[in-house]
Design a protein around this motif. Structure first.
Motif, PDB file in Angstrom:
ATOM      1  N   MET A 113      39.764  43.094  29.466  1.00  0.00           N
ATOM      2  CA  MET A 113      40.851  42.802  30.400  1.00  0.00           C
ATOM      3  C   MET A 113      40.402  41.673  31.328  1.00  0.00           C
ATOM      4  SD  MET A 113      40.541  46.176  32.825  1.00  0.00           S
ATOM      5  CE  MET A 113      40.302  47.287  31.441  1.00  0.00           C
ATOM      6  N   TYR A 114      41.326  40.794  31.631  1.00  0.00           N
ATOM      7  CA  TYR A 114      41.055  39.731  32.598  1.00  0.00           C
ATOM      8  C   TYR A 114      41.340  40.303  33.993  1.00  0.00           C
ATOM      9  CZ  TYR A 114      40.839  36.171  28.904  1.00  0.00           C
ATOM     10  OH  TYR A 114      40.483  35.418  27.802  1.00  0.00           O
ATOM     11  N   ASP A 115      40.287  40.745  34.681  1.00  0.00           N
ATOM     12  CA  ASP A 115      40.469  41.402  35.971  1.00  0.00           C
ATOM     13  C   ASP A 115      39.467  40.900  37.006  1.00  0.00           C
ATOM     14  OD1 ASP A 115      38.214  42.484  34.804  1.00  0.00           O
ATOM     15  OD2 ASP A 115      38.658  44.554  35.336  1.00  0.00           O
ATOM     16  N   GLY A 116      38.948  39.685  36.798  1.00  0.00           N
ATOM     17  CA  GLY A 116      38.012  39.109  37.752  1.00  0.00           C
ATOM     18  C   GLY A 116      38.710  38.630  39.015  1.00  0.00           C
ATOM     19  N   TRP A 117      37.913  38.184  39.984  1.00  0.00           N
ATOM     20  CA  TRP A 117      38.475  37.862  41.303  1.00  0.00           C
ATOM     21  C   TRP A 117      39.221  36.531  41.362  1.00  0.00           C
ATOM     22  CZ3 TRP A 117      35.888  33.532  43.256  1.00  0.00           C
ATOM     23  CH2 TRP A 117      34.581  33.300  42.776  1.00  0.00           C
ATOM     24  N   THR A 118      39.206  35.737  40.295  1.00  0.00           N
ATOM     25  CA  THR A 118      40.011  34.508  40.275  1.00  0.00           C
ATOM     26  C   THR A 118      41.291  34.657  39.449  1.00  0.00           C
ATOM     27  OG1 THR A 118      38.839  33.634  38.332  1.00  0.00           O
ATOM     28  CG2 THR A 118      37.960  33.051  40.520  1.00  0.00           C
ATOM     29  N   ILE A 119      41.491  35.795  38.814  1.00  0.00           N
ATOM     30  CA  ILE A 119      42.661  35.980  37.946  1.00  0.00           C
ATOM     31  C   ILE A 119      43.904  36.240  38.796  1.00  0.00           C
ATOM     32  CG2 ILE A 119      43.660  37.378  36.100  1.00  0.00           C
ATOM     33  CD1 ILE A 119      41.272  35.618  35.280  1.00  0.00           C
ATOM     34  N   PRO A 120      44.985  35.492  38.589  1.00  0.00           N
ATOM     35  CA  PRO A 120      46.188  35.651  39.415  1.00  0.00           C
ATOM     36  C   PRO A 120      46.888  36.986  39.180  1.00  0.00           C
ATOM     37  CG  PRO A 120      46.599  34.141  37.582  1.00  0.00           C
ATOM     38  CD  PRO A 120      45.127  34.430  37.569  1.00  0.00           C
ATOM     39  N   TRP A 121      47.634  37.400  40.167  1.00  0.00           N
ATOM     40  CA  TRP A 121      48.312  38.703  40.125  1.00  0.00           C
ATOM     41  C   TRP A 121      49.303  38.822  38.980  1.00  0.00           C
ATOM     42  CZ3 TRP A 121      53.584  38.768  40.292  1.00  0.00           C
ATOM     43  CH2 TRP A 121      54.216  37.624  40.759  1.00  0.00           C
ATOM     44  N   TYR A 122      49.864  37.686  38.554  1.00  0.00           N
ATOM     45  CA  TYR A 122      50.920  37.728  37.542  1.00  0.00           C
ATOM     46  C   TYR A 122      50.375  37.758  36.103  1.00  0.00           C
ATOM     47  CZ  TYR A 122      49.919  32.697  37.589  1.00  0.00           C
ATOM     48  OH  TYR A 122      49.285  31.478  37.528  1.00  0.00           O
ATOM     49  N   PRO A 213      32.766  43.828  36.012  1.00  0.00           N
ATOM     50  CA  PRO A 213      31.806  44.692  35.311  1.00  0.00           C
ATOM     51  C   PRO A 213      32.423  45.967  34.740  1.00  0.00           C
ATOM     52  CG  PRO A 213      30.870  43.895  37.370  1.00  0.00           C
ATOM     53  CD  PRO A 213      32.326  43.508  37.377  1.00  0.00           C
ATOM     54  N   HIS A 214      33.657  46.269  35.141  1.00  0.00           N
ATOM     55  CA  HIS A 214      34.348  47.425  34.547  1.00  0.00           C
ATOM     56  C   HIS A 214      34.452  47.274  33.035  1.00  0.00           C
ATOM     57  CE1 HIS A 214      36.935  50.869  34.249  1.00  0.00           C
ATOM     58  NE2 HIS A 214      37.978  50.160  33.859  1.00  0.00           N
ATOM     59  N   ASN A 215      34.592  46.040  32.552  1.00  0.00           N
ATOM     60  CA  ASN A 215      34.637  45.790  31.110  1.00  0.00           C
ATOM     61  C   ASN A 215      33.340  46.229  30.436  1.00  0.00           C
ATOM     62  OD1 ASN A 215      37.155  43.799  30.401  1.00  0.00           O
ATOM     63  ND2 ASN A 215      36.447  43.470  32.499  1.00  0.00           N
ATOM     64  N   ALA A 216      32.213  45.886  31.054  1.00  0.00           N
ATOM     65  CA  ALA A 216      30.912  46.270  30.500  1.00  0.00           C
ATOM     66  C   ALA A 216      30.767  47.784  30.463  1.00  0.00           C
ATOM     67  CB  ALA A 216      29.793  45.646  31.327  1.00  0.00           C
ATOM     68  N   ARG A 217      31.243  48.448  31.509  1.00  0.00           N
ATOM     69  CA  ARG A 217      31.144  49.913  31.568  1.00  0.00           C
ATOM     70  C   ARG A 217      31.971  50.569  30.467  1.00  0.00           C
ATOM     71  NH1 ARG A 217      31.746  50.116  36.467  1.00  0.00           N
ATOM     72  NH2 ARG A 217      33.996  50.398  36.643  1.00  0.00           N
TER      73      ARG A 217
END
Length: 288
Positions: A113-122, A213-217
């Motif tokens: 999932m693209y959920d890093g801190w630069t990924i836009p809300w949309y 890091p949730h992806n790694a987990r």
């Protein structure tokens, strides 16, 4: 320039490396050279329809093409391990789900999932947009920090992006169809994580700007591998193959592959872990 395959001839143990979405084999060059020095035959293919500069195919075609590259190496080498970055790591998991003969995996910044801190809300609206005329128009523009914590490298990449609309880390903008099929691939892989039995190393940056890091987990807990390790980096962002801790990434990958081959097939004794100068500096700073 950016679409050229990389192939380093080595010994009987091979490694297939897969770069990220809409990216280039150059993104994996540092790790590829480190593995070559350790005696591996290394292949970093350019996959049309997935890599930079070609119209998008679909996620099933990506798996088919990557699996064909794996089978090509398997025909002529005693072992084949896989190493991928971002969606390239997700593709590695897809191959391992279908090919139990994979010796080991090194999954770098794996992205379900693209959920890093630069990924836009949309970003989650991409699925909706794909089924509208937006699929022919919309592109996600890459912006600073471009997955890189190293400021000098980031400046070089930004210059290349502005002049050529691309760089060694890939396209300056990701077309919506590529993003849509990356989500479909990730969903498929996540549903079938339990089918992965190859030895599995997961390396991820704590501050990854693209995939947390949730992806790694999820991957570490979901695979059925008897031998698996998770390694978190403190001084990198998403493109860990080029950023401040690329030495650590290369050394941990080759060490894990060597230990896996030794455990499964015999050969040289496992070596002591190599800690890079960058990691030593970081450890001293944290200690201070």
């Amino acid at each position: 320039m950016f679409q050229t395959d990389i192939h380093y001839q080595g010994g009987p143990n091979a490694v297939l490396l897969l770069p990220g979405l809409c990216s280039t084999p150059l993104e994996m060059r540092y790790v590829a050279k480190a593995l070559q020095r350790d005696g591996y035959t290394v292949s970093v293919p350019y996959i049309a329809g997935y890599g930079l500069g070609t119209p998008c195919t679909d996620w099933r075609a990506w798996i088919k093409a990557a699996r064909a590259e794996y089978l090509k190496l398997k025909q002529t080498h005693a072992t084949v391990s896989l190493c991928g970055l971002c969606i390239g790591a997700t593709l590695c998991l897809a191959i391992a789900q279908e090919e139990p003969s994979v010796t080991s995996l090194s999954l770098l910044s794996v992205t379900l999932m693209y959920d890093g801190w630069t990924i836009p809300w949309y970003y989650p609206l991409i699925d909706f947009g794909y089924h509208t005329p937006l699929r022919h128009i919309y592109k996600y523009k890459e912006t600073s920090p471009f997955g890189l914590k190293n400021e000098s490298l980031r400046a070089r990449i930004e210059k290349s992006m502005s002049q050529h609309a691309a760089s060694e880390i890939g396209a300056a903008a990701l077309p919506l169809p590529h993003l849509y099929h990356a989500r479909r691939l990730a969903s498929h892989v996540r549903r079938n994580l339990h089918r992965v039995t190859a030895d599995c190393l997961v390396i991820h940056a704590v501050d990854d700007d693209t995939s947390s890091p949730h992806n790694a987990r999820i991957v570490h807990e979901g695979v059925s591998s008897a031998h698996k390790q998770k390694y978190l980096l403190a001084e990198s962002y998403h493109i860990v193959t080029m950023d401040n801790e690329r030495e650590v990434v290369a050394d941990e990958t080759r060490r894990f592959f060597r230990d896996s081959i030794q455990r499964q097939h015999g050969g040289a004794a496992p070596e002591a872990r190599i800690i890079s100068k960058a990691l030593l500096r970081a450890n001293r700073q944290r200690g201070a």
